[in-house]
Design a protein around this motif. Structure first.
Motif, short mmCIF file in Angstrom:
data_model
loop_
_atom_site.label_atom_id
_atom_site.label_comp_id
_atom_site.label_asym_id
_atom_site.label_seq_id
_atom_site.Cartn_x
_atom_site.Cartn_y
_atom_site.Cartn_z
N GLU A 12 0.81 -1.23 0.00
CA GLU A 12 0.00 0.00 0.00
C GLU A 12 0.84 1.27 0.00
N LEU A 13 2.15 1.12 0.18
CA LEU A 13 2.97 2.32 0.35
C LEU A 13 2.90 3.23 -0.87
N GLU A 14 2.95 2.61 -2.07
CA GLU A 14 2.91 3.43 -3.30
C GLU A 14 1.62 4.23 -3.39
N ASN A 15 0.49 3.62 -2.92
CA ASN A 15 -0.79 4.33 -3.00
C ASN A 15 -0.89 5.41 -1.94
N THR A 16 -0.20 5.20 -0.82
CA THR A 16 -0.26 6.18 0.27
C THR A 16 0.53 7.43 -0.10
N CYS A 17 1.71 7.23 -0.69
CA CYS A 17 2.60 8.35 -1.01
C CYS A 17 2.53 8.67 -2.50
N PRO A 18 2.66 9.93 -2.85
CA PRO A 18 2.67 10.29 -4.28
C PRO A 18 3.85 9.63 -4.98
N LYS A 19 3.63 9.19 -6.20
CA LYS A 19 4.68 8.56 -7.01
C LYS A 19 5.80 9.56 -7.34
N ALA A 20 7.00 9.03 -7.47
CA ALA A 20 8.13 9.90 -7.82
C ALA A 20 7.96 10.43 -9.24
N VAL A 21 8.32 11.67 -9.40
CA VAL A 21 8.35 12.26 -10.74
C VAL A 21 9.82 12.18 -11.14
N THR A 22 10.12 11.83 -12.38
CA THR A 22 11.54 11.75 -12.74
C THR A 22 12.15 13.14 -12.63
N LEU A 23 13.45 13.18 -12.34
CA LEU A 23 14.13 14.46 -12.15
C LEU A 23 14.04 15.30 -13.41
N GLU A 24 14.19 14.66 -14.57
CA GLU A 24 14.15 15.42 -15.83
C GLU A 24 12.79 16.10 -16.00
N HIS A 25 11.73 15.35 -15.67
CA HIS A 25 10.37 15.90 -15.79
C HIS A 25 10.22 17.08 -14.82
N ARG A 26 10.78 16.90 -13.60
CA ARG A 26 10.68 17.96 -12.58
C ARG A 26 11.42 19.22 -13.04
N LEU A 27 12.63 19.03 -13.61
CA LEU A 27 13.41 20.18 -14.07
C LEU A 27 12.67 20.92 -15.19
N ASP B 293 15.49 29.20 -6.02
CA ASP B 293 16.67 29.19 -5.15
C ASP B 293 17.27 27.79 -5.11
N ILE B 294 18.40 27.60 -5.80
CA ILE B 294 18.99 26.25 -5.88
C ILE B 294 19.57 25.82 -4.54
N LEU B 295 19.79 26.77 -3.61
CA LEU B 295 20.33 26.38 -2.30
C LEU B 295 19.28 25.64 -1.48
N GLN B 296 18.00 25.79 -1.86
CA GLN B 296 16.92 25.14 -1.11
C GLN B 296 16.66 23.73 -1.64
N ASP B 297 17.31 23.32 -2.75
CA ASP B 297 16.95 22.05 -3.37
C ASP B 297 18.18 21.43 -4.03
N GLU B 298 18.83 20.55 -3.28
CA GLU B 298 20.09 19.95 -3.74
C GLU B 298 19.89 19.15 -5.03
N GLU B 299 18.72 18.49 -5.14
CA GLU B 299 18.46 17.66 -6.32
C GLU B 299 18.44 18.52 -7.59
#
Length: 327
Positions: A216-231, A274-280
């Protein structure tokens, strides 16, 4: 004349030595920048206070030169003052407020704890906790960071979330005693780590283990968005996006500050991240854009360049049309 209790820390090791040397006495750390005149003024205030309070240590720290410390304590502008006792942070002051600094030093040097005006202090803390809990869809309050967990339970929960491709933000409760104690009461949950989804407490390690085992963990937490999609999403948030250290109100490096000045002169709208707030994002964008430094300017999703290129465009008179996406 140099006073023994008004010192400068130029490395993380030095900073930690000053804290341990002070023991239970108060240590006031001024996160400063050479280029900010208000920091110079606040150093004069600290020098005066140092004369009056021989048992309090006043430390100057160049925020950009010791990024490990600045990032650990989430310093996002200068001047910022942190107050430590027995190695633990007990209070914080953002901005150049001489009277407030003097008041806090007087209070903390004597009492040893920040003044919380009864219910009002509690209400402020609850507001702060709510903000933190809702800072991301999936928020983990843990000891240390996902890169360096500082207890076995935190390490296990990070491993589980990563294994199930769950994207989460985290908060290091060891960096903030007020949050650490306050959240236990707020959530009625006495231990850490604690996982929140969409502002609601899911639970600690045992509950996350059960959810993982039952699928159930995947349904409880939002799925990861790929980093490229996020950028791509962040780059396209606004027609003109500037990735920088700090934000429009407070740049945290000289290059970012100069870039803001040039962009402000054009009178055109732009957004900042602000890139200092988000290392990824900070690391990922270097690879994505093949550009190793910050600031980085994007127009309509396309990379324009850093400060040098922006300066060239300004000098050639092309900057406004580039920002409007015309050329």
């Amino acid at each position: 004349m140099a006073m023994a209790n008004f010192v400068e820390a130029t490395s993380q090791q030095q900073f930690e030595e000053f804290l341990s040397r002070a023991g239970k006495n108060l240590t006031v750390v001024h996160f400063q920048a050479e280029w900010a005149p208000q920091c110079g003024q606040m150093n004069d205030v600290m020098a005066e206070l140092a004369k009056e309070r021989a048992r309090t240590t006043f430390v100057r720290l160049e925020a950009e030169s010791v990024p490990e410390v600045s990032e650990k304590y989430e310093i996002s502008s200068v001047p910022t003052f942190l107050f430590f006792k027995a190695g633990e942070k007990v209070d914080r002051l953002d901005g150049a407020h001489a009277a407030e600094l003097t008041k806090k030093v007087q209070r903390l040097a004597v009492s040893g704890s920040p003044e919380h005006g009864g219910a009002a202090g509690g209400a402020d803390l609850n507001q702060r906790l709510k903000k933190l809990i809702n800072a991301g869809p999936c928020m983990l309050f843990m000891k240390g960071s996902p890169q360096e967990p500082r207890c076995g339970f935190s390490r296990q929960i990070v491993a589980l979330l990563k294994e199930h491709n769950i994207q989460f933000s985290s908060f290091d409760i060891l960096s903030d005693e007020e949050v650490r104690q306050g959240l236990k009461t707020f959530s009625k949950w006495p231990t850490y780590p604690q996982l929140y989804v969409n502002g609601e407490l899911v639970g600690g390690l045992d509950i996350v283990k059960e959810l993982a085992a039952s699928g159930e963990l995947e349904n409880t937490c939002p799925k990861a968005v790929t980093l490229e999609h996020r950028l791509k999403t962040i780059i396209n948030q606004s027609p003109v996006m500037l990735f920088m250290k700090g934000n429009k109100e407070a740049a945290r490096c000289g290059y970012s500050r100069q870039t803001l000045e040039i962009l402000n002169e054009t009178g055109l709208d732009y957004d900042t991240f602000d890139i200092l707030q988000d290392e990824e994002v900070r690391q990922g964008l270097k690879t994505y854009s093949n550009w190793p430094t910050y600031p980085q300017l994007y127009v309509k999703g396309e990379m324009i360049g850093g400060l040098d290129i922006i300066k060239e465009l300004k000098e050639s008179g092309e900057l406004v049309s580039v920002l409007k996406g015309e050329s």
